[in-house]
Structures are given as structure tokens and as C-alpha cells.
Design a protein around this motif. Sequence first.
Motif, PDB file in Angstrom:
ATOM      1  N   UNK A 346     -34.700 -12.063  35.343  1.00 15.54           N
ATOM      2  CA  UNK A 346     -33.917 -11.059  34.282  1.00 15.54           C
ATOM      3  C   UNK A 346     -34.922  -9.770  34.559  1.00 15.54           C
ATOM      4  N   UNK A 347     -36.561 -10.282  33.460  1.00 20.61           N
ATOM      5  CA  UNK A 347     -37.850  -9.412  33.451  1.00 20.61           C
ATOM      6  C   UNK A 347     -37.533  -8.710  34.079  1.00 20.61           C
ATOM      7  N   UNK A 348     -37.760  -9.371  35.765  1.00 27.59           N
ATOM      8  CA  UNK A 348     -37.997  -8.543  36.991  1.00 27.59           C
ATOM      9  C   UNK A 348     -37.160  -7.453  37.839  1.00 27.59           C
ATOM     10  N   UNK A 349     -36.022  -8.051  37.270  1.00 28.06           N
ATOM     11  CA  UNK A 349     -35.190  -7.118  38.026  1.00 28.06           C
ATOM     12  C   UNK A 349     -34.744  -5.898  36.988  1.00 28.06           C
ATOM     13  N   UNK A 350     -35.079  -5.856  35.921  1.00 26.57           N
ATOM     14  CA  UNK A 350     -35.403  -4.573  34.774  1.00 26.57           C
ATOM     15  C   UNK A 350     -36.027  -3.967  35.083  1.00 26.57           C
ATOM     16  N   UNK A 351     -37.048  -4.637  34.848  1.00 31.81           N
ATOM     17  CA  UNK A 351     -38.832  -3.573  35.700  1.00 31.81           C
ATOM     18  C   UNK A 351     -38.205  -2.667  36.726  1.00 31.81           C
ATOM     19  N   UNK A 352     -37.891  -3.505  37.674  1.00 33.05           N
ATOM     20  CA  UNK A 352     -37.617  -2.703  38.957  1.00 33.05           C
ATOM     21  C   UNK A 352     -36.741  -1.797  39.112  1.00 33.05           C
ATOM     22  N   UNK A 353     -35.868  -1.719  37.855  1.00 39.53           N
ATOM     23  CA  UNK A 353     -34.563  -1.012  37.786  1.00 39.53           C
ATOM     24  C   UNK A 353     -35.050   0.577  37.128  1.00 39.53           C
ATOM     25  N   UNK A 354     -35.503  -0.242  35.795  1.00 41.78           N
ATOM     26  CA  UNK A 354     -36.870   0.993  35.379  1.00 41.78           C
ATOM     27  C   UNK A 354     -38.186   1.747  36.281  1.00 41.78           C
ATOM     28  N   UNK A 355     -38.833   1.347  36.410  1.00 38.86           N
ATOM     29  CA  UNK A 355     -38.608   2.042  38.458  1.00 38.86           C
ATOM     30  C   UNK A 355     -38.290   3.006  38.921  1.00 38.86           C
ATOM     31  N   UNK A 356     -37.372   2.973  39.010  1.00 41.11           N
ATOM     32  CA  UNK A 356     -36.272   3.476  40.281  1.00 41.11           C
ATOM     33  C   UNK A 356     -35.522   4.583  39.825  1.00 41.11           C
ATOM     34  N   UNK A 357     -35.748   4.501  37.768  1.00 40.49           N
ATOM     35  CA  UNK A 357     -35.325   5.917  36.980  1.00 40.49           C
ATOM     36  C   UNK A 357     -35.889   6.531  36.929  1.00 40.49           C
ATOM     37  N   UNK A 358     -37.874   6.102  36.681  1.00 39.84           N
ATOM     38  CA  UNK A 358     -38.718   6.608  35.828  1.00 39.84           C
ATOM     39  C   UNK A 358     -39.246   7.423  37.489  1.00 39.84           C
ATOM     40  N   UNK A 359     -39.307   7.007  38.641  1.00 43.34           N
ATOM     41  CA  UNK A 359     -39.209   7.886  40.383  1.00 43.34           C
ATOM     42  C   UNK A 359     -38.091   9.197  40.553  1.00 43.34           C
ATOM     43  N   UNK A 360     -36.704   9.218  39.799  1.00 40.42           N
ATOM     44  CA  UNK A 360     -35.601   9.976  39.591  1.00 40.42           C
ATOM     45  C   UNK A 360     -35.933  11.175  38.857  1.00 40.42           C
TER      46      UNK A 360
END
Length: 388
Positions: A346-360
Amino acid sequence: MKGFCMAHIEKYTSGAAGRMLKHYERAPVEHRGNENIKPELTQLNYNVAAADQPMPQAAFVAQRLKEVRVQKRADVNTLCDWVITQPQELPADKSRAFFEAAYAFLRDRYGECNVVSAYVHMDEVTPHMHFAFLPIVADQKRGGEKLCAKEVINRKELQMFHTALQNAVERDLGIKVHLLNGATQNGNKSVAELKRATSAEALREKARQDTEIVRKAAERAADVVKTTEKGFGKKRHTEVTIAGQTHQQLLEAASAADRLTRTVKQWERNFATVNLAAERLQGELLEERRRSARLKEQLDIRNERVIKQRTDYEELLEDINAVLDDLPEKVQAKLRADFSKKRKQRMQQAEERREVSVSKAPDIPKTVAEFAQKHKQPDRSKGRGRSR
């Protein structure tokens, strides 16, 4: 004795502070953008704060900031600068006393331990002092001190500052020094605005001088003009005779006056164009800042939700651990391993979503220069020439 003094404040981030420190002390640079500086007069500049703060400016700033709490953000204002302009009608022998009185007031108001420098520039159009200081205040929540320009230079401070400075300087000098003039009644003007107004005034003064030269030339020419009455009756007329050299001088004076008129009109149009562009950029910058504020507000709301969810999760985890403690050791070990594995996923999935949000996330300009470059209008004059 009446004089008019301007006082306005500037704030700088750590990125711009280094450049300003060099400007204060007139450090050698490859290119100096301020054309109003007269190098032959630079030796007359002096630092009123030299006795209170003898260290190099950059070294003092670095040392003092290590002693206080500083937010690690690029947009934090690290340096503040009160620019105090000498009154035009102030006697020359009271110039240093005026700046020393203003410095003493500012030093006591913002703290001697926060003073970076107080350079007086005598090599520009109007003598003025740059009182540079670090906006440091007591941290009421955590104790100690912190860097916070918003708390030091707020609306209340700006409303009270000019009257307090005026009273302090008048008390020390024993003469009237009016600070509440048009520059302060209409808000603190920036350095760029003051220099633009100074340039416009210098242009108008040059126009008046050239006009006076033309008028005097015309008066001198009138002294050498000869008039003669000739003829009788209806044929009587007046002949005007002037020397060839005088005639040539009149033609040159008329041509100079015409060129002068065209130049003044062109400069007036240029100033109008610059002012319109500045107003447009200011409006767009304000809108961009409002948008940034809205995004920050949304981010704060999301952070609060995350904190609440984390608190709920930790409470739930404590309840689960309490239940596991009552189970056999083998069952505990297996369940804890499963929980740990799923938690990492779950922590890995949350980190991936955060990186996508920051890139956008939108790229928001941090300075006026970046904003102007982003919204730079295309040069429509290129390519209009007639093709041959």
C-alpha cells in the motif's frame, strides 16, 4: 526648513539577496544594470552600520541564519531593505546626520543583531541609504527565534512606520522632514518605479533647457534684424533684412526645436507603452498568485485529511496488535508477516500516485522575471518589411 524624504521597503529571497549585497557595497560585476551610477563618485559611499556589524555581509547572513529557525523553501524572503532617500532641500552639511539618525531609528526598531549593512549611495541621482536587515522575530509557538518577513513587515508596520521615522529624525536633527508625501500616500513605490520617475523628470528638465536655448538664440537674432519702410501709399511696405549667418542660425534653431518636439512626444509614447505593459503584467501576476493561493489551500485541506487518516490508521493498528497478542505465537508470526507485506504494498502504491500527482502539477513562476518571460508577447514588428 522643509524637505521631502521617500522611504520604501523591498524584500528579497535567498537567490536575490546575494546580488543585492553586491549592489550595496558596489562589488565589481561583469555587467551593472543601473545606468544612474556615477563611478567617479562611488568613493563617497559609506556604511553607517560598519561599527555595529563589521563582518562581511554574506558571512554575517549565513552565520545569523544558522542561529534561528528558517523554512526550507525557495520563496522565503531572507532579506529586507528599507530605502531612505535624502530630502532634496536638506543642507549638505546635515546629510550624514540625517542618515545616521534614520539608521539609529531602524537599528533600534528591527534589532542591532539583525542589521546586515546600511550603505549610503552618494553616486546616484539622489543620495539614499539601503538599510538591509534580516526579518527575525521571536517564535511564540516553539520558542527561540525564526525568520518571518510577514510578521515583521505587515500592514500595521507599514501604516505606523513613516510617522515614527519622521518623528525620530526631526527630534535628532531639529528640522522638519516630511515623509508623508505622494510617494507614501499612494503606497510604497518600488526601486524600478522611482528610477522610471527620475528618468522622466530628467527628460523633462532636458527639454526645458533646450527650449530655453532656442528662445535665447531667437532673442539674439532679433538684435541683428533690420527693418526698412519703402514705397508710398498703397505700395508702402516693410522690408526685413538679416545677415546670412543669422539666417542660418535661425534655421538651425527652428530645426532643433522641431527635433526636440518630436523626441519629447516619442518619449512620452514610450513611457505610456511601458506603463501599460507593466499594468498588464501586474494584473496577470496577481491572478497567478491568487491561483497559487487556491492550490495551496486545497493542498492544506488534503494534508489535514491525510493526518486524520494516519491517526485513525495508527489507532486501528494498536487495536489489531492488542488482539494479536492474545493469539498463539505461530499464528501471530504469520499474521504479522501478512500485515507487513500488505502494508509495504500500500505504501508503494501511495508513493507512485504521489509522484504522478507531482509530475502533473502546473509550473508556477516564482519571480516577476520568470512570470514576464512566460507571458512575453511575440514581436509583431518582425517580418513586416516589404519583400524585395
